[in-house]
Design a protein around this motif. Sequence first.
Motif: not given
Length: 179
Positions: A63-72, A165-177
């Motif tokens: 759940x915490x992992x989901x909360x890193x890229x989603x608000x809900x 795939x969307x979550x991976x893209x979201x994590x790359x965006x947050x890293x600035x990739x």
Amino acid sequence: MTTVKVDPSAAARERTARIFIDTFATFSTGDCLLVRTPDCVQQFAPHSIAPPPMSNSAFAAHLAHLGEVMSSFPLTVKEMIDNPAANQVLIWATASPLWLPSVTGGVGRSSEDSEEIDWAYTGEYMFLLSFEDGEAGEDGKGGKLKRLERVIEFVDSKGTTKLYGLMQKARRILRGDKV
């Protein structure tokens, strides 16, 4: 005159199921753990795309992992079926993530170095909730709970691949990739 018997266990199962559903909207690990036995296990199906079974602590981390890229990730219940003989509830639901603005706002992106991303996703899920015997707690509002011993989550295999795939893209965006 017809008398209707109220099954307190059915009410407790439904109350627990509703709290379980709401944890996806809030990512509240406290509420998540409130409705689970200490040794509750969450399994996923189909096995071909699913992570291994999760303990309470592993599911709270999920759940915490989901909360890193989603608000809900609110679930919309299409149908909920109570099976008193098996002490189970089956939930058929859909869910669409509400992405964090820092993800969809494109932090670290420009039109020159990344593609336009379609963040729309709605997945279909089924949860088979198996409960302990007896009511074991209260929901904080005076309602009795039946805690979960086991959860089997059937995921939309085609949709989940898109969500990953969307979550991976979201994590790359947050890293600035670049995406």
